[in-house]
Design a protein around this motif. Structure first.
Motif, PDB file in Angstrom:
ATOM      1  N   LEU A  18       0.823  -1.207   0.000  1.00 46.12           N
ATOM      2  CA  LEU A  18       0.000   0.000   0.000  1.00 46.12           C
ATOM      3  C   LEU A  18       0.860   1.261   0.000  1.00 46.12           C
ATOM      4  O   LEU A  18       0.647   2.180  -0.798  1.00 46.12           O
ATOM      5  CB  LEU A  18      -0.920   0.006   1.227  1.00 46.12           C
ATOM      6  N   HIS A  22       1.729   4.298  -2.932  1.00 50.69           N
ATOM      7  CA  HIS A  22       1.527   5.737  -2.718  1.00 50.69           C
ATOM      8  C   HIS A  22       2.845   6.519  -2.705  1.00 50.69           C
ATOM      9  O   HIS A  22       2.884   7.667  -2.265  1.00 50.69           O
ATOM     10  CB  HIS A  22       0.747   5.969  -1.423  1.00 50.69           C
ATOM     11  N   ASP A 103      -8.285   1.450   7.664  1.00 50.86           N
ATOM     12  CA  ASP A 103      -8.823   2.101   6.478  1.00 50.86           C
ATOM     13  C   ASP A 103      -7.678   2.830   5.767  1.00 50.86           C
ATOM     14  O   ASP A 103      -6.918   3.579   6.392  1.00 50.86           O
ATOM     15  CB  ASP A 103      -9.914   3.092   6.896  1.00 50.86           C
ATOM     16  N   GLU A 104      -7.555   2.605   4.463  1.00 58.48           N
ATOM     17  CA  GLU A 104      -6.451   3.171   3.693  1.00 58.48           C
ATOM     18  C   GLU A 104      -6.375   4.689   3.798  1.00 58.48           C
ATOM     19  O   GLU A 104      -5.310   5.256   4.065  1.00 58.48           O
ATOM     20  CB  GLU A 104      -6.591   2.756   2.223  1.00 58.48           C
ATOM     21  N   SER A 105      -7.489   5.368   3.618  1.00 68.33           N
ATOM     22  CA  SER A 105      -7.454   6.835   3.656  1.00 68.33           C
ATOM     23  C   SER A 105      -7.134   7.341   5.057  1.00 68.33           C
ATOM     24  O   SER A 105      -6.404   8.335   5.217  1.00 68.33           O
ATOM     25  CB  SER A 105      -8.757   7.432   3.143  1.00 68.33           C
TER      26      SER A 105
END
Length: 126
Positions: A18, A22, A103-105
């Motif tokens: 992940l 990014h 949660d990714e965000s």
């Protein structure tokens, strides 16, 4: 560079993937002692820290970092989220406290906030 300290191999791999997606450089650790030694020698921009690990747990890591004067921003990630624990790790210097599954965000926002807070430490406010 982001450091990930978690004793779950699948989670380390998922977080690495992940974060690399990014644009972050990532180093991972399975054991707290290894992370503490590495952070002492080579500072990173942020540490993602699991609290509940065998051997050296996240609380031990936070205490060792404080004892060594390490100012690395820490985002705690735990599968055993409790309000008292959140308050305790924040009082120990953690910048954020997130529950698994993450949660990714929320994770990316916590990392950005933690790194931003570090960049303003010791600087006068406008």
């Amino acid at each position: 560079m982001i450091a990930v300290l978690d004793d779950e191999p699948q989670l380390r791999k998922a977080l690495r993937r992940l974060l690399v997606t990014h644009g972050f450089s990532v180093v991972t650790f399975e054991h707290g002692e290894d992370a503490i030694a590495a952070l002492t020698d080579q500072p990173v921009d942020c540490l993602l820290l699991d609290l509940h690990m065998e051997q050296t747990n996240g609380f031990d890591v936070l205490e060792a970092m404080a004892a060594r004067g390490l100012t690395t921003p820490v985002v705690v990630i735990t599968g055993h989220g409790e309000p008292e624990t959140a308050a305790h790790v924040m009082s120990m210097g953690a910048a954020a406290y997130l529950n698994k599954p993450v949660d990714e965000s929320a994770l990316l926002a916590a990392i950005g906030d933690a790194m931003g807070a570090r960049s303003t430490l010791g600087k006068p406010l406008p």
